[in-house]
Structures are given as structure tokens and as C-alpha cells.
Design an enzyme around this catalytic site. Structure first.
Site, PDB file in Angstrom:
ATOM      1  CD  GLU A 118      -2.912   1.009   2.554  1.00  0.00           C
ATOM      2  OE1 GLU A 118      -3.991   1.437   2.712  1.00  0.00           O
ATOM      3  OE2 GLU A 118      -2.235   0.611   3.757  1.00  0.00           O
ATOM      4  CB  CYS A 142      -4.055  -1.902   4.177  1.00  0.00           C
ATOM      5  SG  CYS A 142      -3.019  -1.443   5.685  1.00  0.00           S
ATOM      6  CE  LYS A 199      -7.559   0.597   3.118  1.00  0.00           C
ATOM      7  NZ  LYS A 199      -6.293   1.232   3.825  1.00  0.00           N
TER       8      LYS A 199
END
Length: 272
Positions: free
Chosen positions: A41, A154, A112
Site C-alpha cells: 500500500e 490493508c 479500497k
């Protein structure tokens, strides 16, 4: 079997410095015969809100995305860039995973879903990702020569329902590019990754940021490859570097055949 690589970085706010670091890592992976590489990331920009605003580009255009395309083509590998700041048509920003094929073509992206808005007892203390980025609203699985790859980033790893959906959509490999804090990484990183692999019976590739990044932020590293049985195949604990592994989809198919959890799931059948 296909050879894949995972890159562990210590990125900062200067894209030029980060790109040079990534170039060296990808060159090394190519020399090892790797055909698919995953970066962490915030690989190209890791900083404050103003840094993401300054360097964000519309999807598929811009100098930085062109450089990433060139790297994928130069080293003849599929390149999954963990996240990149993308400017949307309405002016908002998304933190976006980019998938380039070995011709340098951007073939898929994933915004995301889950924003990291938490308080951690570290030097940075308060994390408010939603102050900078707009969350996505789509689950993405992409066809590759290595298998079907489910995309995540993440903080997503804490939401098992996303990974269940990736498996339902055919994922065989799941990527988890991350910038896990040192505190949460020590406590949860390993068990979360292994759990997602075991639950989905997928290979999990996890690329982490490592070290200090300014403003009191310190990341955990411990990039790893986990097989569909939950075994850690390769780990880069500290420092920057790369790890490689051979992905064997026949191993995955054998596990799924012997323990057909998807067929046994009542939540996706009788109770749906």
C-alpha cells in the site's frame, strides 16, 4: 507452477525516490524469474493529505502511472501496485490498487472499501483515512495467467465477509498490500492473513511497508506468502527487500476437494 514476488518497501512522500526503490526491486525479481509482483500500500506516495492531493492522477493517465506501466513492460511481469492516489471525476480521491499486465497495460483497478479511521497508541495516534480518500463500492477479481486474483488493501483484511465474497467470485489468489502499523501488525497481522487464507482456501500474498515514515508513523513489515492451508511459505520480517514463492494451484484444488467448505456453507445456500 508460477513464480511470484512480493516487495517490501519503506516509502515516503517523494514519488521519484519511491519509484527508484521499486525499480531496483522489480529488476531483482525479474532476474529471479518472477512473472507476477505485488507492491505494498502507498508504494509510490506515502505521506500526508497534501502529498496525496499533489500527486494524485486520473485513473489510467499521468506521469507516475506511465512510469509504472513502463516498469511492468520493461521487466515483463504482471505488476500489482498495492495502492495509488487516484483523482476521481468529481475531484475526490480514491486509494486504488492498480493491475498492469506484462505489456504495461492497466487492465483492472480496485478502490479500497474500508477506510482506516482508528486511534492507535503510537507516535501518530490518530488515523483518519476518510479525511483524504473516498471508499470504493466494488469487489474485484481479475483473471491472470497465474489464476484468478482477488484484490484488497490493508484494513480490508479485518472484514472476512469481503474475502468470502472474493472466494465466491472465483478467487484463487488474494492480495493484501498494506501499511500496517507496528503496534497492530505485532498483534494481528500474522493471524489475520493466515485466517483469510484458511477461510477462503486461497493463496494469500501480503506486501507490507516497513520502518519509519515520519509524523510518528512506523510500519510492521513482515510481508509474506501464505498457502491455502494457512502455512507461511515465505516471510520478509524487517528491512526492505523481496520474497518469492512458487504458486501451485493443484495444491489449492486438492485442499478444496478434500474439504469443500464452499459447498458446505449454509450462509451461501439454504439461508441465503
Amino acid at each position: 507452477m508460477k513464480k511470484i514476488g512480493v516487495v517490501q518497501m519503506n516509502s515516503g512522500s517523494d514519488p521519484e525516490v519511491n519509484m527508484k526503490q521499486l525499480n531496483l526491486k522489480l529488476k531483482g525479481l525479474q532476474q529471479q524469474g518472477v512473472k507476477l509482483a505485488l507492491t505494498p500500500e502507498n508504494s509510490i506516495v506515502f505521506g500526508q493529505k497534501e502529498d496525496y492531493e499533489r500527486h494524485a492522477e486520473p485513473l489510467g493517465t499521468g506521469i507516475l502511472q506511465q512510469e509504472l506501466s513502463v516498469l511492468a513492460k520493461r521487466y515483463q511481469l504482471w505488476l500489482i501496485v498495492g495502492s495509488f492516489p487516484v483523482r476521481n471525476p468529481d475531484g475526490s480521491l480514491s486509494t486504488t490498487c492498480l493491475v498492469f499486465n506484462d505489456n504495461g497495460e492497466l487492465i483492472e483497478h480496485y478502490n479500497k472499501l474500508h477506510m482506516f479511521d482508528v486511534e492507535i497508541e503510537d507516535g501518530h495516534h490518530s488515523y483518519r483515512e476518510s479525511d483524504t480518500f473516498t471508499p470504493g463500492n466494488e469487489v474485484k477479481v481479475v483473471e491472470t495467467p497465474f489464476g484468478k486474483v482477488g484484490l484488497s488493501i490493508c484494513y480490508d483484511v479485518r472484514f472476512p465477509q469481503l474475502y468470502s465474497e472474493l472466494r465466491q467470485q472465483g478467487a484463487e489468489i488474494i492480495v493484501v498490500p498494506a501499511a500496517f502499523t507496528k503496534i497492530t501488525g505485532y498483534a494481528h497481522w500474522d493471524v489475520l492473513l493466515r485466517s483469510r487464507a484458511i477461510e477462503t482456501q486461497c493463496w494469500v500474498l501480503a506486501a507490507g511497508q516497513w520502518g519509519n515514515h515520519g509524523a510518528g508513523r512506523e510500519t510492521w513489515g513482515h510481508s509474506m506468502v501464505v498457502d491455502p492451508w494457512g502455512n507461511k511459505v515465505a516471510v520478509q520480517k524487517e528491512g526492505t527487500g523481496v520474497i518469492t514463492a512458487e504458486l501451485d494451484l493443484s495444491h489449492l484444488r486438492a485442499i478444496r476437494r478434500k474439504m469443500p467448505v464452499i459447498e458446505h456453507s449454509r450462509l451461501h445456500s439454504q439461508l441465503s
